[in-house]
Design an enzyme around this catalytic site. Structure first.
Site, short mmCIF file in Angstrom:
data_model
loop_
_atom_site.label_atom_id
_atom_site.label_comp_id
_atom_site.label_asym_id
_atom_site.label_seq_id
_atom_site.Cartn_x
_atom_site.Cartn_y
_atom_site.Cartn_z
N TYR A 1 0.84 -1.20 0.00
CA TYR A 1 0.00 0.00 0.00
C TYR A 1 0.87 1.25 0.00
CZ TYR A 1 -4.04 -2.96 1.14
OH TYR A 1 -5.03 -3.92 1.13
N SER B 1 -5.61 -14.22 2.19
CA SER B 1 -6.49 -13.29 1.49
C SER B 1 -6.74 -13.83 0.09
CB SER B 1 -5.83 -11.90 1.42
OG SER B 1 -6.65 -10.98 0.73
N ASN B 2 -8.00 -13.83 -0.32
CA ASN B 2 -8.38 -14.28 -1.66
C ASN B 2 -8.01 -15.73 -1.95
OD1 ASN B 2 -9.29 -11.54 -2.76
ND2 ASN B 2 -7.18 -11.08 -2.15
N GLY C 1 -15.89 1.11 -9.09
CA GLY C 1 -16.47 2.30 -8.49
C GLY C 1 -17.44 1.94 -7.38
#
Length: 307
Positions: A50, A149-150, A226
Site C-alpha cells: 500500500y 487473502s483471496n 467504483g
C-alpha cells in the site's frame, strides 16, 4: 461496537483499512486512529504494497506522536506476497515473507504484528516454505496470528498440510454489488449465469472451519470499478438503501455495511474511507440488525434473482 470471533478472540466487526492514508500527515493519521478508538474500532489493516510502503510508514510516524499505550490498544494486521513491477507476481517464499514482515515492522515502528495475511495466492506456493517462515515469525514473537487473502478452500487446505498455526482469517471481496460468494449457492441446478460457481464454496468452507471472512471493497461494484452508493448504475438498490437509511437513522453506507454484518457468518467489514462523517455512520451501523426481509430486499434490489 459489534464484535465477532477471530480465531476465538473477540474482535471489532469494523476493520479500518489503511490503503488511503498515503498522502495524509502523521498528525492526521493520529487523529484518525484516536477517532476510531473512541468509537470502538481498534483493528487496522495494512499491506506492504500500500503506497509502496508509505501507508505503513506514515502510520508508524503517527503512532510515535501518540502515547505509548496507544499501541497496546490496537490490533495491527498486514499482508505480504504481492511483488509489483513491470508485471505482477506473487511470492510466498520463506525469504520474501520474512523480508516483508521485517520491512513492515520497521515502517510501522512496532515489535510485532497481531495478524499476518498472505496477500492473493502464489501459484508457485510451496507450503513447506510458508510453514518455515510462519514458524520463525511466531517463535520470534514477530507475528501472533496468521491468515490468508483471496484464497480458495483447496489453497487453504494445501497450506494446512505444512503450516502448524491456525489460519484464522480470509480476506475476500464482498458487497451488495459484488455477491459472487453467495450467488451460486442460491442458484444451484438452475440454467442461470448466477448458478456458475466462481466462489469455490469458500464462504461455506470458512464457516465450517472457523475462518473469519474479512469483506473488502464493501461499497464497490465489479473489480474496483467504483462505488455503488448513489451510482446511476444501481437506481433500485440506492432507492432501498435510502429508505432503510432514513428508517434506521443512518446513511446508505451504513446500511450497506449492516447488510454484510447481518450474515450469520459473523464477518468483519474492512472499510477504506477516512472521511469522519462517513466512518461515524459505518461504525454506528455495526449495531444495526436488519430483518431477514430487509436483507433479501437489498439482495434483490442489487439485481440478484432468486428461484
Amino acid at each position: 461496537m459489534k464484535h465477532v470471533l477471530v480465531g476465538g478472540i473477540d474482535r471489532c466487526a469494523i476493520v479500518q483499512g489503511a490503503w488511503h492514508i498515503e498522502d495524509k500527515t502523521p498528525e492526521q493519521v493520529a487523529g484518525l486512529i484516536q477517532l476510531q478508538l473512541d468509537r470502538g474500532v481498534d483493528f487496522w489493516d495494512h499491506a506492504d504494497i500500500y503506497g509502496a510502503g508509505r501507508c505503513e510508514q506514515v502510520f508508524g510516524e503517527a503512532l510515535r506522536r501518540m502515547p505509548a499505550a496507544t499501541r497496546d490498544r490496537l490490533v495491527i494486521q498486514s499482508k505480504c506476497g504481492i511483488r509489483p513491477g513491470a508485471f505482477t507476481q506473487y511470492d510466498f517464499s520463506r525469504e520474501h515473507i520474512l523480508a516483508s514482515v521485517n520491512g513492515s515492522l520497521e515502517r510501522l515502528g512496532v515489535e510485532k504484528l497481531d495478524y499476518l495475511l498472505l496477500h492473493r495466492p502464489d501459484l508457485l506456493m510451496e507450503p513447506e516454505e510458508v510453514a518455515s517462515a510462519f514458524d520463525t515469525l511466531h517463535e520470534q514473537g514477530k507475528v501472533l496470528h496468521f491468515g490468508v487473502s483471496n484464497c480458495t478452500p483447496g489453497q487453504i487446505e494445501l497450506l494446512k498440510t505444512a503450516v502448524r498455526q491456525p489460519l484464522e482469517a480470509n480476506q475476500l471481496q464482498l458487497s451488495l454489488a459484488h455477491t459472487l460468494l453467495l450467488d451460486a449457492g442460491a442458484n444451484l441446478n438452475l440454467a442461470r449465469d448466477a448458478g456458475i460457481g466462481r466462489d469455490a464454496g469458500v464462504l461455506d468452507y470458512c464457516r465450517i472451519h472457523g475462518v473469519t471472512v474479512q469483506c473488502y471493497s464493501p461499497f464497490q461494484y465489479g473489480f474496483f470499478e467504483g462505488s455503488f452508493i448513489d451510482s446511476p448504475e444501481y437506481p433500485q438498490l440506492n432507492a432501498v438503501l435510502g429508505r432503510l437509511a432514513e428508517q434506521y437513522g443512518t446513511t446508505k453506507n451504513g446500511i450497506a455495511a449492516a447488510w454484510l454484518l447481518r450474515h450469520p457468518a459473523q464477518m468483519q467489514v474492512l472499510v477504506g474511507t477516512t472521511n469522519p462523517e462517513r466512518l461515524a455512520a459505518i461504525d454506528e451501523a455495526a449495531d444495526i440488525v436488519l430483518t431477514r426481509a430487509e436483507w433479501y430486499e437489498l439482495y434483490a434490489a442489487a439485481g440478484n434473482q432468486l428461484p
